[in-house]
Design an enzyme around this catalytic site. Structure first.
Site, PDB file in Angstrom:
ATOM      1  N   SER A   1       0.835  -1.201   0.000  1.00 29.19           N
ATOM      2  CA  SER A   1       0.000   0.000   0.000  1.00 29.19           C
ATOM      3  C   SER A   1       0.875   1.259   0.000  1.00 29.19           C
ATOM      4  CB  SER A   1      -0.959  -0.049   1.196  1.00 29.19           C
ATOM      5  OG  SER A   1      -1.971   0.918   1.062  1.00 29.19           O
TER       6      SER A   1
ATOM      7  N   ASP B   1     -10.027  -5.571  -3.493  1.00 31.97           N
ATOM      8  CA  ASP B   1      -9.455  -4.502  -2.680  1.00 31.97           C
ATOM      9  C   ASP B   1     -10.336  -3.258  -2.796  1.00 31.97           C
ATOM     10  OD1 ASP B   1      -7.838  -2.346  -1.726  1.00 31.97           O
ATOM     11  OD2 ASP B   1      -6.022  -3.469  -2.209  1.00 31.97           O
TER      12      ASP B   1
ATOM     13  N   HIS C   1      -7.324  -6.053   0.658  1.00 33.46           N
ATOM     14  CA  HIS C   1      -6.148  -5.214   0.881  1.00 33.46           C
ATOM     15  C   HIS C   1      -5.310  -5.644   2.074  1.00 33.46           C
ATOM     16  CE1 HIS C   1      -4.025  -1.502  -0.068  1.00 33.46           C
ATOM     17  NE2 HIS C   1      -4.015  -1.145   1.191  1.00 33.46           N
TER      18      HIS C   1
END
Length: 281
Positions: free
Chosen positions: A148, A226, A259
């Protein structure tokens, strides 16, 4: 001076947590290291992991299940904290996506952030040197990956410092922060309003200016469930930039994955094996 916070036996090696006074940051900083068993006998390559928003130096080591594979492949894992802590900067603890836990791996140029938020210089120079000086680590064989915000950091630092990092991969990276709300907010505070400066910390923009910077390839895994994919992550921007730069890219779009660290732990062996292949040439 390096302070040992804790050490734990793990897959024949040692999972350790450390603190030191950082000259670059101007405050104490924490980081974690997995020492593979082979490090007792020989120099080992280093793989830096950069975590995402709200995370610390503990998150990856606790959740990813990476030590098993790092032990097998003989790689040292190093995970820094995601930002300076206890900075005294007004607003640093107000928002989860800015300030504490959200350093974005840049060197801030704008006050008051530029007093302590110098994560690029800290990682590339100070922490790298500290690890090599203190442990049986070979600085000329170093890779970087992240998740991320940390995936953004890994791609950007690799492209900005190809002499420092031999390999790079990412999980669900913020692939074009100049085009997404997370990046725009952070860059406005840390770097100011000049968007030409923002581009120097955008992996997609940096890649457009390169020509095959990593000929052994770049690996990215992206979960297709995600919730941040469409608004924040934008992997297609990096994919197009790699085509323009003739950069080999394996972008694996993984159906059914979100995620989080369940996603990361599923594919972590692939990433460590990927880095192993380059770092041991």
């Amino acid at each position: 001076m390096l302070e040992v916070i804790s050490e734990h036996g793990c897959f024949g090696g040692v999972q350790a947590f450390y603190q030191h006074d950082s000259d670059v940051i101007g405050l104490p900083m924490r980081f974690s290291v997995f020492h593979p068993p082979v490090e007792k006998r020989q120099m080992v390559p280093i793989l830096f992991y950069l975590a995402g928003l709200t995370c610390t130096e503990e998150t990856f080591m606790i959740k990813a299940g990476a030590q098993r594979w790092a032990a097998r492949y003989g790689i040292m894992l190093v995970a820094p904290d995601t930002s300076p802590r206890n900075t005294g900067i007004e607003g640093a603890d107000k928002d989860w996506d800015l300030g504490s836990g959200a350093g974005f791996y840049v060197d801030a140029t704008q006050g008051p952030w530029n007093r302590h938020f110098r994560m690029e210089s800290y990682l590339v120079h100070e922490l790298h040197a500290l690890v090599c000086n203190q442990f049986n680590a070979e600085g000329q064989r170093a890779g970087i990956f992240g998740h991320s915000m940390g995936g953004h950091g890994a791609l950007v630092l690799a492209l900005r410092h190809p002499d420092r990092f031999n390999s790079v991969s990412a999980f669900a990276p913020v692939a074009s922060p100049t085009r997404c709300p997370w990046g725009q907010k952070a860059f406005t505070h840390y770097l100011g309003d000049d968007k030409s400066v923002w581009k120097t910390y955008d992996a997609s923009e940096l890649m457009k200016q390169r020509s095959t910077p990593y000929p052994d390839g770049i690996l990215i895994d992206q979960g297709m469930d995600d919730r941040f994919l469409q608004e924040q992550l934008l992997p297609h921007e990096f994919e197009q930039a790699c085509k323009q730069a003739n950069q080999p890219l394996t972008l694996r779009r993984q159906p059914g994955y979100d995620h989080g660290y369940y996603f990361i732990s599923t594919f972590i062996e692939d990433h460590i094996a990927f880095h192993h292949g380059t770092l041991n040439r």
